[in-house]
Design a protein around this motif. Structure first.
Motif, PDB file in Angstrom:
ATOM      1  N   SER A   1       0.592  -1.290  -0.047  1.00  0.00           N
ATOM      2  CA  SER A   1      -0.080  -0.143   0.089  1.00  0.00           C
ATOM      3  C   SER A   1       0.809   1.403   0.366  1.00  0.00           C
ATOM      4  O   SER A   1       0.608   2.331  -0.735  1.00  0.00           O
ATOM      5  CB  SER A   1      -0.949   0.132   1.170  1.00  0.00           C
ATOM      6  N   PRO A   2       2.045   1.280   0.571  1.00  0.00           N
ATOM      7  CA  PRO A   2       2.727   2.742   0.674  1.00  0.00           C
ATOM      8  C   PRO A   2       3.034   3.079  -0.875  1.00  0.00           C
ATOM      9  O   PRO A   2       3.291   4.249  -1.282  1.00  0.00           O
ATOM     10  CB  PRO A   2       3.934   2.417   1.193  1.00  0.00           C
ATOM     11  N   SER A   3       3.348   2.018  -1.714  1.00  0.00           N
ATOM     12  CA  SER A   3       3.875   2.372  -2.929  1.00  0.00           C
ATOM     13  C   SER A   3       2.665   3.050  -3.950  1.00  0.00           C
ATOM     14  O   SER A   3       2.980   3.693  -4.758  1.00  0.00           O
ATOM     15  CB  SER A   3       4.105   1.023  -3.802  1.00  0.00           C
ATOM     16  N   PHE A   4       1.380   2.819  -3.391  1.00  0.00           N
ATOM     17  CA  PHE A   4       0.267   3.458  -4.058  1.00  0.00           C
ATOM     18  C   PHE A   4      -0.090   4.512  -3.307  1.00  0.00           C
ATOM     19  O   PHE A   4      -1.304   5.309  -3.367  1.00  0.00           O
ATOM     20  CB  PHE A   4      -0.726   2.511  -4.085  1.00  0.00           C
ATOM     21  N   GLN A   5       0.662   5.133  -2.219  1.00  0.00           N
ATOM     22  CA  GLN A   5       0.346   6.381  -1.409  1.00  0.00           C
ATOM     23  C   GLN A   5      -1.086   6.186  -0.933  1.00  0.00           C
ATOM     24  O   GLN A   5      -1.733   7.299  -0.836  1.00  0.00           O
ATOM     25  CB  GLN A   5       0.554   7.501  -2.051  1.00  0.00           C
TER      26      GLN A   5
ATOM     27  N   LEU B   1      -6.924   0.728   4.303  1.00  0.00           N
ATOM     28  CA  LEU B   1      -8.237   1.079   4.004  1.00  0.00           C
ATOM     29  C   LEU B   1      -8.642   1.530   3.048  1.00  0.00           C
ATOM     30  O   LEU B   1      -9.708   1.305   2.459  1.00  0.00           O
ATOM     31  CB  LEU B   1      -8.992   1.874   5.283  1.00  0.00           C
ATOM     32  N   LYS B   2      -7.804   2.155   2.118  1.00  0.00           N
ATOM     33  CA  LYS B   2      -8.118   2.707   0.756  1.00  0.00           C
ATOM     34  C   LYS B   2      -7.484   1.876  -0.146  1.00  0.00           C
ATOM     35  O   LYS B   2      -8.243   1.596  -1.165  1.00  0.00           O
ATOM     36  CB  LYS B   2      -7.637   4.017   0.764  1.00  0.00           C
ATOM     37  N   TYR B   3      -6.753   1.117   0.065  1.00  0.00           N
ATOM     38  CA  TYR B   3      -5.886   0.114  -0.880  1.00  0.00           C
ATOM     39  C   TYR B   3      -6.674  -1.150  -1.031  1.00  0.00           C
ATOM     40  O   TYR B   3      -6.989  -1.528  -2.204  1.00  0.00           O
ATOM     41  CB  TYR B   3      -4.501  -0.004  -0.521  1.00  0.00           C
TER      42      TYR B   3
END
Length: 258
Positions: free
Chosen positions: A220-224, A228-230
């Motif tokens: 998920s950090p790679s998609f910023q 909960l959003k990813y």
């Protein structure tokens, strides 16, 4: 307004992961969150797409001016941030000789308008220095993420010693919100053994919520984006929603979970 510092003197214990995803889980239910990123690596800032044009945490600590001037937006509704920059690595040198340099953040946070925020969540570096001391000095509560690896427990022992010193000298009101078992691999016996040791040592201070090891969190950090959003339907997202509910059930005044 509740001020929670997330800390552990050992690196790799999911501090930033906890701050970002707890902020998102609390915001999802309508709470107003301010994240303060005090880690020079600025991982929380990057993960939340923080607006770094506001001067950030370094400026907050060394400059004058209203605290609102340093608060920027994030990609998450109801979540604002005071960003980190690499300049935080030089903060100790910049504050050398200043009176009460270990309580600057406390004085700055006291200027926040209580009605503007439900929670202030503070991410910290994995070292004990002026930055972490400032965080511990200003917080009402301490949340300690603990990965289920035996070496992590040595970091917990160091942190508890630090917390006792902070309570005596700087912030007698700080309470331990709890230990959060993180990156728990339910397939291994070792994780279970470390959880048992944690419960044996700290009992009711160990939160009921456990955060499972998850590839989706790692992605998920790679998609910023917080988990909960990813991937809001994932087990990891459910874990952080559970954490948010448990945090909301903690009575600051009475020092226990309701």
């Amino acid at each position: 307004m509740r001020t929670i510092v997330v800390a552990n003197q050992k690196g790799g214990c999911a501090k930033t992961t906890t701050v970002v995803n707890l902020a998102a889980a609390l915001a999802e239910i309508g709470k107003k969150i301010l994240v303060i990123d005090l880690d020079p690596q600025a991982n929380a800032t990057q993960w939340l797409s923080g607006d770094g044009s506001k001067g950030g945490a370094y400026g907050l600590m060394i400059e004058e001016g209203p605290i609102d001037n340093f608060i920027g937006n994030t990609s998450i509704e109801n979540v604002k941030i005071i960003c980190a920059t690499q300049e935080l690595s030089y903060l100790e040198r910049a504050l050398a000789g200043r009176v009460a340099s270990d309580s600057i953040l406390s004085r700055r946070i006291s200027c926040l308008k209580e009605d503007d925020w439900d929670f202030v969540l503070i991410d910290t570096p994995p070292t004990l220095g002026i930055v972490t001391l400032n965080a511990l000095s200003c917080a009402n509560e301490l949340l300690i993420p603990v990965t289920t690896h035996i070496l992590t427990l040595s970091g917990v022992a160091q942190l508890m010693s630090t917390v006792e010193a902070v309570k005596k000298l700087l912030n007698p009101g700080i309470q331990i919100l709890g230990f959060l078992p993180s990156r728990v691999d339910q397939r291994t016996r070792h994780s279970g053994e470390v959880l048992d040791l944690l419960m044996e040592e700290f009992g009711d201070l160990v939160l009921k919520t456990t955060v499972r090891e998850s590839v989706r969190i790692a992605e998920s950090p790679s998609f910023q984006a917080p988990i909960l959003k990813y991937d809001g339907a994932s087990g990891a997202a459910a874990d952080y929603r559970s954490l948010a509910r448990e945090v909301l059930g903690f009575s600051v005044e009475e020092g226990h979970r309701q």
